[in-house]
Design a protein around this motif. Structure first.
Motif, PDB file in Angstrom:
ATOM      1  N   GLU A  61       1.226  -0.656   0.212  1.00  0.00           N
ATOM      2  CA  GLU A  61      -0.042   0.305  -0.140  1.00  0.00           C
ATOM      3  C   GLU A  61       0.928   0.874   0.324  1.00  0.00           C
ATOM      4  OE1 GLU A  61      -2.845  -0.124   3.039  1.00  0.00           O
ATOM      5  OE2 GLU A  61      -3.531  -2.087   2.447  1.00  0.00           O
ATOM      6  N   GLU A  62       1.950   1.349   0.700  1.00  0.00           N
ATOM      7  CA  GLU A  62       2.880   2.721   0.790  1.00  0.00           C
ATOM      8  C   GLU A  62       4.069   1.897   1.257  1.00  0.00           C
ATOM      9  OE1 GLU A  62       2.558   3.936   5.108  1.00  0.00           O
ATOM     10  OE2 GLU A  62       0.108   4.202   3.869  1.00  0.00           O
ATOM     11  N   VAL A  63       4.864   3.269   1.309  1.00  0.00           N
ATOM     12  CA  VAL A  63       6.348   2.661   1.476  1.00  0.00           C
ATOM     13  C   VAL A  63       6.597   2.536   2.906  1.00  0.00           C
ATOM     14  CG1 VAL A  63       8.970   3.734   1.098  1.00  0.00           C
ATOM     15  CG2 VAL A  63       6.894   3.925  -0.972  1.00  0.00           C
ATOM     16  N   GLY A  64       7.198   1.814   3.153  1.00  0.00           N
ATOM     17  CA  GLY A  64       7.769   1.783   4.274  1.00  0.00           C
ATOM     18  C   GLY A  64       6.701   0.479   5.369  1.00  0.00           C
ATOM     19  N   ASP A  65       7.135   0.673   6.245  1.00  0.00           N
ATOM     20  CA  ASP A  65       6.202  -1.007   7.477  1.00  0.00           C
ATOM     21  C   ASP A  65       5.136  -0.144   7.771  1.00  0.00           C
ATOM     22  OD1 ASP A  65       8.437  -2.419   7.139  1.00  0.00           O
ATOM     23  OD2 ASP A  65       9.205  -2.065   8.939  1.00  0.00           O
ATOM     24  N   GLY A  66       5.431   0.517   7.737  1.00  0.00           N
ATOM     25  CA  GLY A  66       3.403   1.449   8.941  1.00  0.00           C
ATOM     26  C   GLY A  66       2.092   1.137   8.352  1.00  0.00           C
ATOM     27  N   ASP A  67       2.152   0.455   7.176  1.00  0.00           N
ATOM     28  CA  ASP A  67       0.814   0.114   6.293  1.00  0.00           C
ATOM     29  C   ASP A  67       0.857  -1.822   6.877  1.00  0.00           C
ATOM     30  OD1 ASP A  67       3.235  -0.949   5.069  1.00  0.00           O
ATOM     31  OD2 ASP A  67       2.542  -1.085   3.159  1.00  0.00           O
ATOM     32  N   VAL A  68       1.656  -1.843   6.762  1.00  0.00           N
ATOM     33  CA  VAL A  68       1.563  -3.168   7.761  1.00  0.00           C
ATOM     34  C   VAL A  68       1.209  -3.154   9.272  1.00  0.00           C
ATOM     35  CG1 VAL A  68       2.488  -5.388   8.052  1.00  0.00           C
ATOM     36  CG2 VAL A  68       3.168  -4.267   6.177  1.00  0.00           C
ATOM     37  N   LEU A  69       2.088  -2.339  10.247  1.00  0.00           N
ATOM     38  CA  LEU A  69       2.243  -1.870  11.710  1.00  0.00           C
ATOM     39  C   LEU A  69       0.388  -1.896  11.770  1.00  0.00           C
ATOM     40  CD1 LEU A  69       3.242  -1.722  14.378  1.00  0.00           C
ATOM     41  CD2 LEU A  69       3.832   0.292  13.851  1.00  0.00           C
ATOM     42  N   ARG A  70      -0.319  -0.783  10.667  1.00  0.00           N
ATOM     43  CA  ARG A  70      -1.326  -0.523  10.896  1.00  0.00           C
ATOM     44  C   ARG A  70      -2.252  -1.209  10.857  1.00  0.00           C
ATOM     45  NH1 ARG A  70       0.587   3.864   8.878  1.00  0.00           N
ATOM     46  NH2 ARG A  70      -0.494   3.383   6.215  1.00  0.00           N
ATOM     47  N   LYS A  71      -2.189  -2.234  10.239  1.00  0.00           N
ATOM     48  CA  LYS A  71      -2.932  -3.515   9.018  1.00  0.00           C
ATOM     49  C   LYS A  71      -3.541  -3.982  10.556  1.00  0.00           C
ATOM     50  CE  LYS A  71      -4.767  -7.391   6.736  1.00  0.00           C
ATOM     51  NZ  LYS A  71      -5.754  -7.140   7.524  1.00  0.00           N
ATOM     52  N   VAL A  72      -2.017  -4.591  11.140  1.00  0.00           N
ATOM     53  CA  VAL A  72      -2.156  -6.067  12.054  1.00  0.00           C
ATOM     54  C   VAL A  72      -2.971  -5.074  13.761  1.00  0.00           C
ATOM     55  CG1 VAL A  72      -0.439  -7.247  13.860  1.00  0.00           C
ATOM     56  CG2 VAL A  72      -0.200  -6.915  11.498  1.00  0.00           C
ATOM     57  N   ALA A  73      -1.871  -3.730  14.127  1.00  0.00           N
ATOM     58  CA  ALA A  73      -2.803  -3.421  15.567  1.00  0.00           C
ATOM     59  C   ALA A  73      -4.613  -2.832  15.007  1.00  0.00           C
ATOM     60  CB  ALA A  73      -1.859  -1.644  15.490  1.00  0.00           C
ATOM     61  N   GLY A  74      -4.631  -1.833  14.009  1.00  0.00           N
ATOM     62  CA  GLY A  74      -6.195  -2.279  13.226  1.00  0.00           C
ATOM     63  C   GLY A  74      -6.511  -3.145  13.275  1.00  0.00           C
ATOM     64  N   ASP A  75      -6.591  -4.300  13.214  1.00  0.00           N
ATOM     65  CA  ASP A  75      -7.595  -6.021  12.915  1.00  0.00           C
ATOM     66  C   ASP A  75      -7.108  -6.596  14.828  1.00  0.00           C
ATOM     67  OD1 ASP A  75      -7.624  -5.926  10.452  1.00  0.00           O
ATOM     68  OD2 ASP A  75      -5.436  -7.456   9.798  1.00  0.00           O
ATOM     69  N   PHE A  76      -6.455  -5.795  15.399  1.00  0.00           N
ATOM     70  CA  PHE A  76      -6.672  -6.425  17.150  1.00  0.00           C
ATOM     71  C   PHE A  76      -6.792  -5.947  17.694  1.00  0.00           C
ATOM     72  CE2 PHE A  76      -1.156  -7.944  17.351  1.00  0.00           C
ATOM     73  CZ  PHE A  76      -1.567  -9.502  16.475  1.00  0.00           C
ATOM     74  N   ALA A  77      -7.173  -4.470  17.489  1.00  0.00           N
ATOM     75  CA  ALA A  77      -8.219  -3.545  17.981  1.00  0.00           C
ATOM     76  C   ALA A  77      -9.644  -3.809  17.287  1.00  0.00           C
ATOM     77  CB  ALA A  77      -8.008  -2.177  17.518  1.00  0.00           C
ATOM     78  N   CYS A  78      -9.868  -4.378  16.084  1.00  0.00           N
ATOM     79  CA  CYS A  78     -11.011  -4.786  15.856  1.00  0.00           C
ATOM     80  C   CYS A  78     -11.267  -6.230  16.054  1.00  0.00           C
ATOM     81  CB  CYS A  78     -11.830  -4.372  14.091  1.00  0.00           C
ATOM     82  SG  CYS A  78     -11.409  -3.792  13.299  1.00  0.00           S
TER      83      CYS A  78
END
Length: 107
Positions: A61-78
């Motif tokens: 989705e984008e350069v760097g690890d932010g996209d992966v971090l947001r996905k996993v953290a968001g899935d944990f929150a959901c």
């Protein structure tokens, strides 16, 4: 071909090789992270594998690890899990080292 040209070509080949290893290591890291996250979310078997693939795809989705971090953290929150972003980041770092060793040992 001059010695300089040969050295230049060798450095270009080394750079391309290192870039390929890095790409494979990050993809492997993301898969391992996805499997770890799937376990935390209570997913097993095919569900865990499918989830791991979504984590790998999130990296595009984008350069760097932010996209992966947001996905996993968001899935944990959901999923109702209280996992700190710092914990996910630390796990990503651990798994990158593991993935890099795995990729290097395949050659």
């Amino acid at each position: 071909m001059t010695t300089f040209d040969e050295r230049e070509r060798a450095f270009e080949n080394l750079f391309a090789h290192d870039a390929a290893i890095r790409f494979r290591a990050y993809a492997r890291r993301n898969r391992l992270l996805g499997l770890w996250a799937a376990e935390q979310l209570g997913k097993t078997g095919e569900d865990a594998e499918r989830y791991a693939k979504t984590v790998v795809m999130a990296d595009f989705e984008e350069v760097g690890d932010g996209d992966v971090l947001r996905k996993v953290a968001g899935d944990f929150a959901c999923g109702g899990l209280r996992v700190r972003v710092a914990e996910v980041r630390a796990r990503m770092d651990e798994l990158l080292a593991e993935a890099l060793e795995q990729v290097k040992s395949e050659r």
